[in-house]
Write an enzyme that holds these catalytic residues in place. Structure first.
Site, PDB file in Angstrom:
ATOM      1  N   ASP A 145      32.090   8.288  32.055  1.00 48.06           N
ATOM      2  CA  ASP A 145      32.271   7.642  33.351  1.00 48.06           C
ATOM      3  C   ASP A 145      33.403   8.299  34.137  1.00 48.06           C
ATOM      4  O   ASP A 145      34.093   7.643  34.908  1.00 48.06           O
ATOM      5  CB  ASP A 145      32.547   6.146  33.171  1.00 48.06           C
ATOM      6  CG  ASP A 145      33.770   5.876  32.306  1.00 48.06           C
ATOM      7  OD1 ASP A 145      34.197   6.797  31.582  1.00 48.06           O
ATOM      8  OD2 ASP A 145      34.305   4.754  32.358  1.00 48.06           O
ATOM      9  N   ASP A 147      38.098   7.612  37.134  1.00 47.66           N
ATOM     10  CA  ASP A 147      37.584   7.001  35.900  1.00 47.66           C
ATOM     11  C   ASP A 147      37.225   5.555  36.203  1.00 47.66           C
ATOM     12  O   ASP A 147      38.034   4.809  36.789  1.00 47.66           O
ATOM     13  CB  ASP A 147      38.634   7.062  34.791  1.00 47.66           C
ATOM     14  CG  ASP A 147      38.033   6.713  33.440  1.00 47.66           C
ATOM     15  OD1 ASP A 147      37.530   7.617  32.770  1.00 47.66           O
ATOM     16  OD2 ASP A 147      38.070   5.520  33.076  1.00 47.66           O
ATOM     17  N   LEU A 148      36.006   5.144  35.853  1.00 45.50           N
ATOM     18  CA  LEU A 148      35.554   3.789  36.159  1.00 45.50           C
ATOM     19  C   LEU A 148      36.245   2.763  35.274  1.00 45.50           C
ATOM     20  O   LEU A 148      36.449   2.991  34.083  1.00 45.50           O
ATOM     21  CB  LEU A 148      34.039   3.681  35.987  1.00 45.50           C
ATOM     22  CG  LEU A 148      33.186   4.605  36.869  1.00 45.50           C
ATOM     23  CD1 LEU A 148      31.711   4.299  36.668  1.00 45.50           C
ATOM     24  CD2 LEU A 148      33.553   4.452  38.340  1.00 45.50           C
TER      25      LEU A 148
END
Length: 704
Positions: free
Chosen positions: A624, A581-582
């Site tokens: 994301d 996960d960004l």
């Protein structure tokens, strides 16, 4: 001395009272799992227990889903609703489902952060009852209404009756079977319930306002924190979870037939003929069949169902083009247009009223695979379309040089011939045209930020009852019926011919012409090749994330599940799943816009792909968030090395552009600890590890 003794006794009793009141005695462990005591009152379709002690219903299944994230076991303790709340206040149980919110309860109870369900009550009468009609409140006065004695929402019925100025007599029944039997025997005029059996034999008289129901526990019980977490994860993973679960247990009578007011029935009794026109060249959404003198396409098939459900009669009037059809609507020559963009300003300009949308589509830009030599893009747009206005008004699109055409297909032909560089269309029309051989050199790209809904457009001089009747007819159409209509109309059927083969495959045209004896075989080969290519394209499109080119969520899950089964044959394989996960991605989106966010997602996807082996499975599962499955790995340290490499590689993107300076990744790793583990369970573990990385400061990986 005596005074000191009294002092110690008082202190001891105070401590004992504190421990008795505030000790969490309700939850206990069984085989290492926490057991939650649930107050269980019977509520049809929500909470039921059969003669064999099997529990079922909406809330029961919801609790079971929650237990997958919390590890809880449940002990259901049967009692009535009031006893459940009292027992909860006395801290003898931990949880009650389906409690409506009220401020006076918040002093002793904790409510879940999100509702468990939103529901509503309705008044039902027998289908052949000619005395009472939908929302005909004047005739409701003095009616006899059957209610369940255990119903907790009778106040809502009283308030509804008072607000609509009618009185009624309540008759109480012990269970739903007795309630419905009383209706069938005409012991009561109507019944008050959330749903009924045999709905096709009943009709709705009134729908009361909906209200939310919550999970509740006693004040300060720590289990609510875990329940809120589980509920959030469930709805993030599957936003439709509650809707799908509700449909499993609830059947809406409106899926069977429309409920009309007396005024609407009076209108239908006049048997009015509704004049309809359409765009003759907007397949597959709408078109005109010259042979049958009727409309065709998705809109026409939807309107046929509306006619079945409502009894309305439609007569089609031919129009030469969409501009002509729109002109007929504006001048009130016809009553209805079969497809009008669901935009209220657009409808107002065309003197139209909008029905409920029957079709939603994304918008695509279509280009020629052969680049053109124009200095700037020449855009082909259909004349008089609301989509054209939307494109022109959007500053993100370069529309300085625009050429207008009468139809969407003429715009496609302009792009194919090189007269224009691109055009825009809804995805249904675009896919329908692109499936034709002559447009094989064109390709489409979805605009993620633009969609358009199609409605029926009614003349604003029509009787207002017509709009209400058509909307009720549309509400009766199930999603399965609509999907079937779309599927039947979106398949372009191109008649195989020698011309088609020559057009598509010019290199074999001379052999076909010279070798007549081989024509049939060549034609068959051509059809098979086209079919094979289209089938492959459809399969790739269905598995691919349109933005990054990675597997989409469904495809990633399918491929990972299959690879896990294959790796499971080797007991040494650790089967690692990596969840990525960004960090600070939302900041990039909010500050620099979605185009910059999309560019970052593409860069991250490319970075992940180059950081792992070609045999590893990489997917974007939403927003994301990405997942990676490492196949044929026997050492957990190898997976950790990959996770560390991904952290470093993604963090290095921050040096490429100042807009990305804060970007990094939080990563979680999970390993299959037993042979029968499923992909979903492995993903949940990796996801929890990823959130642990975020909680520990981001830009790192954690193992669960």
């Amino acid at each position: 001395m005596e005074h000191a003794m009294k002092k110690y006794i008082c202190l001891f009793l105070s401590t004992l009272m504190f421990l008795t009141i505030f000790s969490p005695v309700n939850c206990y462990a069984r085989d290492g799992k926490k057991v939650i005591r649930v107050g269980f009152y019977t509520m049809d379709n929500y909470q039921e227990c059969d003669e064999n002690g099997n529990y079922s219903g909406y809330f029961v299944d919801y609790l079971r889903e929650i237990s997958q994230y919390t590890g809880w076991e449940y002990e259901f303790i049967q009692m009535n609703y009031s006893a459940c709340l009292k027992s909860l206040n006395d801290r003898n149980i931990d949880l009650v489902c389906g409690v409506d919110y009220s401020s006076f309860r918040t002093s002793t109870l904790d409510f879940s952060a999100q509702p468990a369900v939103t529901t509503h009550y309705e008044l039902y009468a027998l289908k052949d009852n000619d005395t009472y009609y939908y929302n005909d409140y004047a005739d409701f006065d003095g009616m006899s209404i059957g209610v369940l004695a255990s119903c907790n929402h009778l106040d809502a019925l009283d308030d509804y009756a008072a607000a609509h100025h009618f009185s009624f007599e309540k008759q109480y029944f012990g269970n739903t079977a007795q309630l419905e039997k009383a209706l069938e025997d005409n012991t009561v005029d109507a019944i008050y319930a959330t749903n009924v059996s045999h709905p096709s034999e009943k009709k709705i008289l009134a729908s009361l306002p909906s209200f939310p129901l919550y999970f509740v526990t006693f004040k300060g019980n720590p289990i609510m924190e875990y329940l809120n977490y589980a509920q959030t994860v469930i709805l993030n993973v599957n936003p439709n979870f509650e809707h799908d679960l509700y449909n499993t247990y609830q059947r809406d009578i409106r899926n069977y037939r429309c409920e009309f007011t007396r005024d609407e029935l009076d209108y239908l009794a006049t048997a009015p003929e509704i004049t309809v026109t359409c765009d003759p060249s907007n397949a597959p959404i709408e078109g005109y069949n010259e042979n049958t003198q009727t409309a065709s396409g998705i809109a026409a098939d939807v309107l046929d169902l509306v006619s079945q459900y409502t009894g309305l009669h439609f007569r089609y009037i031919k129009s030469d083009s969409f501009s002509d059809a729109l002109s007929k609507l504006r001048s009130h020559e016809i009553n209805m247009l079969t497809a009008l963009a669901h935009d209220y300003s657009w409808a107002e300009q065309n003197h139209a009223l909008l029905t409920t949308p029957y079709l939603n589509s994304s918008i695509v830009v279509v280009r020629n695979s052969k680049p053109q030599s124009h200095e700037r893009d020449i855009v082909a747009l259909p004349n008089s379309f609301n989509l054209t206005n939307s494109i022109l008004d959007n500053p993100e699109y370069d529309t300085e040089d625009v050429v207008y055409y009468d139809t969407i297909e003429e715009c496609f032909q302009a792009v194919l011939s090189g007269s224009a560089d691109c055009t825009y269309a809804d995805n249904y029309s675009a896919n329908y045209l692109l499936s034709q051989v002559k447009y094989r050199n064109l390709s489409s790209t979805t605009l993620t930020a633009m969609t358009e809904a199609a409605s029926f457009g009614l003349s604003d001089q029509c009787d207002p009852r017509l709009l209400s009747i058509i909307n009720k007819g549309l509400a009766c159409i199930s999603s399965e019926q609509l999907d079937s209509i779309v599927l039947q109309n979106c398949s372009y059927r191109e008649d195989p011919s020698l011309f088609t083969l020559v057009y598509a495959y010019p290199r074999i045209s001379i052999p076909i012409i010279l070798a007549v004896s081989m024509a049939l075989l060549s034609l068959l080969l051509g059809i098979l090749l086209v079919h094979s290519r289209k089938t492959k394209e459809i399969r790739v499109m269905s598995e691919t994330d349109a933005l990054t080119g990675l597997y989409n969520r469904r495809a990633a899950e399918d491929h990972i599940s299959r690879q896990m089964q294959e790796d499971g044959k080797n007991p040494d394989c650790v089967r690692p799943l990596i969840s990525i996960d960004l960090d600070k991605f939302k900041q990039v989106n909010d500050t620099y816009g979605h185009l910059e966010g999309d560019a970052l997602l593409i860069a991250v996807a490319d970075t992940i792909k180059t950081s792992v082996r070609n045999s590893d499975i990489v997917g974007r599962i939403g927003g994301d968030e990405f997942i990676v499955y490492l196949g044929n790995v026997t050492d957990k340290k190898d997976a950790e090395a990959v996770a560390d490499k991904l952290c470093t590689a993604i963090r290095s993107l921050s040096t490429l552009k100042p807009e990305w300076s804060e970007i990094s990744a939080s990563i979680g790793i999970s390993f299959a600890d037993r042979a029968e583990i499923e992909m979903e369970e492995l993903y949940i573990a990796a996801d929890k590890a990823m959130y642990s990385s975020k909680g520990n400061g981001r830009n790192q990986y954690q193992i669960l």
